[in-house]
Structure formats: structure tokens, C-alpha cells
Design an enzyme around this catalytic site. Structure first.
Site, mmCIF file in Angstrom:
data_model
loop_
_atom_site.group_PDB
_atom_site.id
_atom_site.type_symbol
_atom_site.label_atom_id
_atom_site.label_comp_id
_atom_site.label_asym_id
_atom_site.label_seq_id
_atom_site.Cartn_x
_atom_site.Cartn_y
_atom_site.Cartn_z
ATOM 1 N N PHE A 16 -23.823 -3.244 33.285
ATOM 2 C CA PHE A 16 -24.734 -2.788 32.229
ATOM 3 C C PHE A 16 -26.198 -3.025 32.587
ATOM 4 C CE2 PHE A 16 -26.987 -4.503 28.377
ATOM 5 C CZ PHE A 16 -27.362 -3.280 27.863
ATOM 6 N N ASP A 49 -17.361 -8.492 47.718
ATOM 7 C CA ASP A 49 -16.801 -9.512 46.836
ATOM 8 C C ASP A 49 -17.633 -10.771 47.035
ATOM 9 O OD1 ASP A 49 -15.390 -11.467 45.525
ATOM 10 O OD2 ASP A 49 -13.504 -11.165 46.608
ATOM 11 N N ALA A 72 -24.625 -10.344 39.146
ATOM 12 C CA ALA A 72 -23.162 -10.293 39.173
ATOM 13 C C ALA A 72 -22.563 -11.560 38.578
ATOM 14 C CB ALA A 72 -22.670 -10.099 40.605
ATOM 15 N N ALA A 73 -21.691 -11.387 37.600
ATOM 16 C CA ALA A 73 -21.092 -12.538 36.923
ATOM 17 C C ALA A 73 -19.970 -12.081 36.012
ATOM 18 C CB ALA A 73 -22.147 -13.271 36.080
ATOM 19 N N TYR A 139 -17.980 -20.181 29.870
ATOM 20 C CA TYR A 139 -19.039 -19.318 30.395
ATOM 21 C C TYR A 139 -20.347 -20.102 30.515
ATOM 22 C CZ TYR A 139 -22.644 -15.715 30.528
ATOM 23 O OH TYR A 139 -23.731 -14.961 30.863
ATOM 24 N N PHE A 165 -31.614 -14.376 26.722
ATOM 25 C CA PHE A 165 -31.000 -14.395 25.406
ATOM 26 C C PHE A 165 -30.390 -13.011 25.175
ATOM 27 C CE2 PHE A 165 -33.229 -18.226 25.421
ATOM 28 C CZ PHE A 165 -32.863 -18.999 24.327
ATOM 29 N N ASN A 166 -29.644 -12.847 24.087
ATOM 30 C CA ASN A 166 -28.903 -11.604 23.883
ATOM 31 C C ASN A 166 -29.797 -10.373 23.944
ATOM 32 O OD1 ASN A 166 -27.208 -13.775 22.868
ATOM 33 N ND2 ASN A 166 -25.893 -12.184 22.016
ATOM 34 N N ARG A 201 -28.728 -14.266 16.416
ATOM 35 C CA ARG A 201 -28.959 -13.977 17.830
ATOM 36 C C ARG A 201 -30.198 -13.107 17.996
ATOM 37 N NH1 ARG A 201 -25.612 -17.269 17.886
ATOM 38 N NH2 ARG A 201 -23.542 -17.296 18.876
#
Length: 301
Positions: A16, A49, A72-73, A139, A165-166, A201
Site C-alpha cells: 500500500f 525475500d 517491507a513488513a 507487531y 501513526f495511522n 487514532r
């Protein structure tokens, strides 16, 4: 911008944030390369990878980037494979940093994306970088572990750690709450099942986040941790009201106990003092505009 010194690698470029950030940095004149599980060299994206150290080294040796933004996570808090969370978020990051040591002569900046979830439940309303982290889920714990690993490389690499943050936008996975709500309103559903409605949030715009990453990339700050935040928070009740206002549709909300997390963080609100000391953060970041974009683009899928 000098084409020989503006190569940036975005790990997780197919995700995303990666898709939006790739487009944004390209518009700013960067030569963008990507690493993802699905490579396409024609698009300068390499299949890799990150839990495989040799693969990471091979790719970074070939690209010789000047900048790296490591996105990447495993980013879904409720991901059910705990071992994978740590393998990707911690070991994967260490593999990238080890590979960076090999190519460090070409590197100007390495930005590592951590998360605001490292703060956990905190009695302070505003969460600042100097607070003691207290993550309450795997997480968040994995991201804090990643930060601690990264700190051991501060003396050898130009690293900057961010705690976003979100934020959200069309294209965000429907396992996340705002896209889920948007889909329900677009489809004019009569009911929606949600969890706790009284959690607060930030729901920042992706354009705001991309602009911050861009400015941090060009800043001189390294060996530091900084929030990517606005300090503006909303409850899910607030968000639902705004969707109703913008769409003209009302939905009955059913609180499903199965969606209420036992370890729910009540408020995630970022202190932006440090961020403002590094960059100019003036940028349009309207929750109303974000909701309008969801209602228009989600309906056109």
C-alpha cells in the site's frame, strides 16, 4: 537531480505505502527501484525475500542505491503467524542493514519504518519519541526489537527510524478499519460489524505521509527516531459520522465482541515537535478529503 546519485530502493514497493511513495518520489525526480516478493525488472522491481540474507546482498550490490526506504513488513497487528512477524520485521531488517554495510560508500540515507504501536498504552495523551516504549502486541514488540537492532548500526550507517501513526487511502487493504467502513458505505449496506468504537487514532492522508518521507530523505538528520504524525485523532464514531455526512447514507453499527481486542490501545496521538524541528510539515492532511476519495474511488473498483 543528478541521475547518478538519486537511486532510491523502496522495500515492500508492491504494498500500500510503497505504491504511493514510489509514484511520489518519481515525480520528485528520484530514480526509484523496488524490492518485493513479486519482482518485475522491467519496472525496476527486484524479487527478493528479505529474510534471505544472500538474496538481499545480491540485489543491493546490483542496484547500488543512494537511498533506501525500508517499508517491507508484516503490518497487520492481528497477523496469526507470530514467527513470521519476527522473521520479517526483525531478521529481515537486520539482513538489509548487513547488506548496507557492503554498499555503504554509495549510501546517503537509510530510512526504516517502525510504528507508533511501539508506544503501547501510555498515560500521556501526546506520544513523543523520548517516552519509554511499552508495546502490547507482537507487531509492536517486533518493531521495537527492529529499532533496537538498528541502533547498533547507527555509528556505521546514516539511519533514520520513523514511527508512523495511522494513515490510509484508497488501496489500503480491507482488513483495516477505514477501507472496511468505506466499502460498507459505497455498497449502501444496512449494517456493519466493528470492534471498539471509542478508540482514537490519527487517520492521516497518504499524500501527507509521502511528503514527510520525501522531506526526511532530503534532511541531514540521522541516528534518530522521529514520529510521522499530525497530532489529529478521531474515534471510530467520529469517522462513521463523517462517512454518513459525505455519503448521505446511514448504517447500523453492531459491536462484535470478537472484534474487540483485549490489548487495544485506546489513543495513538503523535507529538510532532521533533518532526517539525527537522522538516517543514505544512501539507494538506484533511480527513474529509480522504473520506471523499474513498467514497469515489472505492465505488469505481
Amino acid at each position: 537531480m543528478d541521475s547518478l546519485s538519486n537511486k532510491v530502493v523502496i522495500t515492500g514497493i508492491g504494498g500500500f505505502t510503497g505504491k504511493y511513495l514510489s509514484e511520489y518520489l518519481t515525480q520528485k525526480g528520484y530514480n526509484v527501484f523496488g524490492i518485493s516478493n513479486l519482482g518485475n525488472k522491467e519496472n525496476k522491481t527486484y524479487k527478493c525475500d528479505i529474510t534471505d540474507k544472500s538474496e538481499v546482498e545480491t540485489v543491493l550490490r546490483e542496484i547500488q542505491p543512494n537511498y533506501i526506504i525500508h517499508l517491507a513488513a508484516i503490518s497487520f497487528v492481528q497477523h496469526n503467524d507470530i514467527q513470521e512477524i519476527y522473521n520479517v520485521n526483525v531478521i529481515g531488517t537486520q539482513n538489509i542493514l548487513e547488506a548496507c554495510l557492503i554498499i555503504k560508500e554509495s549510501l546517503k540515507k537509510v530510512i526504516l519504518a517502525s510504528s507508533a504501536t511501539v508506544y503501547g498504552n501510555n498515560p500521556n495523551e501526546m506520544l513523543s519519541e523520548d517516552m519509554c516504549p511499552n508495546p502490547i502486541n507482537h507487531y509492536g514488540i517486533s518493531k521495537l526489537a527492529m529499532e533496537q537492532v538498528a541502533k547498533t548500526y547507527f555509528t556505521n550507517l546514516p539511519i533514520l527510524i520513523t514511527r508512523p501513526f495511522n494513515y490510509t487511502a484508497p488501496g489500503h487493504g480491507e482488513q483495516f478499519v477505514i477501507p472496511k467502513i468505506a466499502k460498507a458505505f459505497v455498497n449502501k449496506e444496512k449494517q456493519i460489524e466493528l470492534g471498539n468504537l471509542n478508540v482514537y487514532r490519527e487517520y492521516n492522508a497518504i499524500e501527507f505521509v509521502c511528503d514527510v518521507y520525501f522531506k526526511l530523505l532530503e534532511s541531514e538528520t540521522t541516528s534518530a527516531i522521529v514520529n510521522i504524525a499530525s497530532g489529529n485523532t478521531y474515534s471510530l464514531n467520529d469517522i462513521l459520522s463523517k462517512f454518513e455526512e459525505k455519503s448521505g447514507h446511514r448504517i447500523e453499527v453492531i459491536v462484535n465482541p470478537n472484534f474487540v481486542r483485549k490489548d487495544e490501545i485506546k489513543i495513538l496521538k503523535g507529538d510532532i515537535s521533533k518532526l517539525k524541528s527537522i522538516i517543514n510539515v505544512e501539507f494538506s492532511n484533511s480527513i474529509d478529503s480522504t473520506i471523499v476519495s474513498f467514497l469515489s474511488k472505492t465505488g469505481n473498483k
